[in-house]
Design a protein around this motif. Structure first.
Motif, PDB file in Angstrom:
ATOM      1  N   LEU A 158       0.781  -1.220  -0.073  1.00  0.00           N
ATOM      2  CA  LEU A 158      -0.025  -0.122   0.078  1.00  0.00           C
ATOM      3  C   LEU A 158       1.069   1.217   0.000  1.00  0.00           C
ATOM      4  O   LEU A 158       1.768   1.368   0.652  1.00  0.00           O
ATOM      5  CB  LEU A 158      -0.857  -0.078   1.188  1.00  0.00           C
ATOM      6  N   ILE A 159       0.756   2.322  -0.811  1.00  0.00           N
ATOM      7  CA  ILE A 159       1.500   3.340  -1.062  1.00  0.00           C
ATOM      8  C   ILE A 159       0.395   4.394  -0.915  1.00  0.00           C
ATOM      9  O   ILE A 159      -0.581   4.557  -1.579  1.00  0.00           O
ATOM     10  CB  ILE A 159       2.253   3.523  -2.435  1.00  0.00           C
ATOM     11  N   GLY A 218      -4.979   4.702   0.279  1.00  0.00           N
ATOM     12  CA  GLY A 218      -3.949   5.271  -0.831  1.00  0.00           C
ATOM     13  C   GLY A 218      -3.980   4.241  -2.001  1.00  0.00           C
ATOM     14  O   GLY A 218      -5.343   3.843  -2.332  1.00  0.00           O
ATOM     15  N   THR A 219      -2.846   3.895  -2.374  1.00  0.00           N
ATOM     16  CA  THR A 219      -3.118   2.853  -3.595  1.00  0.00           C
ATOM     17  C   THR A 219      -2.339   1.432  -3.436  1.00  0.00           C
ATOM     18  O   THR A 219      -1.046   1.544  -2.986  1.00  0.00           O
ATOM     19  CB  THR A 219      -2.421   3.681  -4.862  1.00  0.00           C
ATOM     20  N   LEU A 220      -3.123   0.445  -3.756  1.00  0.00           N
ATOM     21  CA  LEU A 220      -2.301  -1.204  -3.389  1.00  0.00           C
ATOM     22  C   LEU A 220      -1.697  -1.269  -4.758  1.00  0.00           C
ATOM     23  O   LEU A 220      -2.396  -1.371  -5.759  1.00  0.00           O
ATOM     24  CB  LEU A 220      -3.428  -1.997  -3.018  1.00  0.00           C
ATOM     25  N   VAL A 221      -0.285  -1.518  -4.760  1.00  0.00           N
ATOM     26  CA  VAL A 221       0.359  -2.125  -5.930  1.00  0.00           C
ATOM     27  C   VAL A 221       0.664  -3.597  -5.869  1.00  0.00           C
ATOM     28  O   VAL A 221       1.400  -3.820  -4.775  1.00  0.00           O
ATOM     29  CB  VAL A 221       1.710  -1.077  -6.238  1.00  0.00           C
ATOM     30  N   VAL A 222       0.278  -4.235  -6.837  1.00  0.00           N
ATOM     31  CA  VAL A 222       0.579  -5.732  -6.891  1.00  0.00           C
ATOM     32  C   VAL A 222       1.267  -5.956  -8.170  1.00  0.00           C
ATOM     33  O   VAL A 222       0.978  -5.559  -9.007  1.00  0.00           O
ATOM     34  CB  VAL A 222      -0.593  -6.565  -6.783  1.00  0.00           C
ATOM     35  N   ILE A 223       2.441  -6.837  -7.978  1.00  0.00           N
ATOM     36  CA  ILE A 223       3.393  -6.829  -8.772  1.00  0.00           C
ATOM     37  C   ILE A 223       3.427  -8.480  -8.923  1.00  0.00           C
ATOM     38  O   ILE A 223       3.437  -9.061  -7.856  1.00  0.00           O
ATOM     39  CB  ILE A 223       4.937  -6.442  -8.747  1.00  0.00           C
ATOM     40  N   LYS A 224       3.044  -8.990 -10.329  1.00  0.00           N
ATOM     41  CA  LYS A 224       3.160 -10.377 -10.507  1.00  0.00           C
ATOM     42  C   LYS A 224       3.938 -10.849 -11.583  1.00  0.00           C
ATOM     43  O   LYS A 224       3.747 -10.290 -12.521  1.00  0.00           O
ATOM     44  CB  LYS A 224       1.500 -11.012 -10.631  1.00  0.00           C
ATOM     45  N   ALA A 277       8.911   4.625  -0.111  1.00  0.00           N
ATOM     46  CA  ALA A 277       9.613   5.753   0.399  1.00  0.00           C
ATOM     47  C   ALA A 277       9.798   6.903  -0.146  1.00  0.00           C
ATOM     48  O   ALA A 277       9.689   8.158   0.241  1.00  0.00           O
ATOM     49  CB  ALA A 277      11.077   5.123   0.663  1.00  0.00           C
ATOM     50  N   TYR A 278      10.052   6.801  -1.714  1.00  0.00           N
ATOM     51  CA  TYR A 278      10.211   7.951  -2.595  1.00  0.00           C
ATOM     52  C   TYR A 278       8.793   8.779  -2.626  1.00  0.00           C
ATOM     53  O   TYR A 278       8.828   9.891  -2.465  1.00  0.00           O
ATOM     54  CB  TYR A 278      10.626   7.321  -3.697  1.00  0.00           C
ATOM     55  N   LEU A 279       7.806   7.970  -2.650  1.00  0.00           N
ATOM     56  CA  LEU A 279       6.487   8.618  -3.024  1.00  0.00           C
ATOM     57  C   LEU A 279       6.066   9.486  -1.729  1.00  0.00           C
ATOM     58  O   LEU A 279       5.110  10.508  -1.919  1.00  0.00           O
ATOM     59  CB  LEU A 279       5.506   7.840  -3.681  1.00  0.00           C
ATOM     60  N   GLU A 280       6.191   8.629  -0.918  1.00  0.00           N
ATOM     61  CA  GLU A 280       5.400   9.064   0.416  1.00  0.00           C
ATOM     62  C   GLU A 280       6.193  10.199   1.211  1.00  0.00           C
ATOM     63  O   GLU A 280       5.843  10.984   1.900  1.00  0.00           O
ATOM     64  CB  GLU A 280       5.050   7.957   1.346  1.00  0.00           C
TER      65      GLU A 280
END
Length: 149
Positions: free
Chosen positions: A13-14, A94-100, A131-134
């Motif tokens: 979660l970002i 925020g936004t959940l990012v899922v990488i598959k 870390a970068y976006l938040e």
């Protein structure tokens, strides 16, 4: 033979709007602050780009298969190539990012190694992105993962 039932998944979660998080993965001006060091351009459907990690002397061609704005990015890359999908889901905080990652041709110990490497690598990418976006901090996670000296 493809190991079609085997995949790697990492998620985070970002705490930023979906548009900002999606842009972070499309636009190399942002992505280079938490992942690769160079890209031949923005991700665009149908294009093949080159991503580079200068500190390791490594590069890969990334074929962009599909982009659905603020929802998903489907790519194919690596040697041998695998599919890597990025999914973005708007959440309350925020936004959940899922990488598959999937479509592995390796077997046995080689398959276990690539699964471990991909799980570890994509988790690090998501940690760095957060870390970068938040907080506007480049933690240099990718660079420091395998220090040469």
């Amino acid at each position: 033979m493809m190991n079609s039932n085997i995949y790697v998944q990492a998620q985070m979660l970002i705490r930023k709007p979906i548009e900002d998080v999606f842009e972070a993965f499309i636009n190399p001006e942002v992505t280079t602050n938490f992942w690769f060091t160079k890209s031949t351009g923005k991700l665009e459907e149908g294009k093949t780009l080159t991503w580079e990690w200068e500190m390791y002397g490594a590069k890969t061609n990334v074929k962009v298969l599909e982009i659905v704005q603020n929802q998903s990015i489907k790519t194919e890359w690596g040697e041998p190539s695998t599919n890597v999908d990025y999914e973005f889901k708007e959440m309350e905080k925020g936004t959940l990012v899922v990488i598959k990652s999937y479509g592995y041709s390796q077997t046995g110990e080689d398959l276990l190694k690539i699964i471990n490497d991909n799980t570890d690598g994509f988790t690090t990418v998501l940690d760095g992105c957060k870390a970068y976006l938040e907080h506007g901090i480049n933690l240099r996670l990718i660079e420091d993962k395998f220090p040469s000296k």
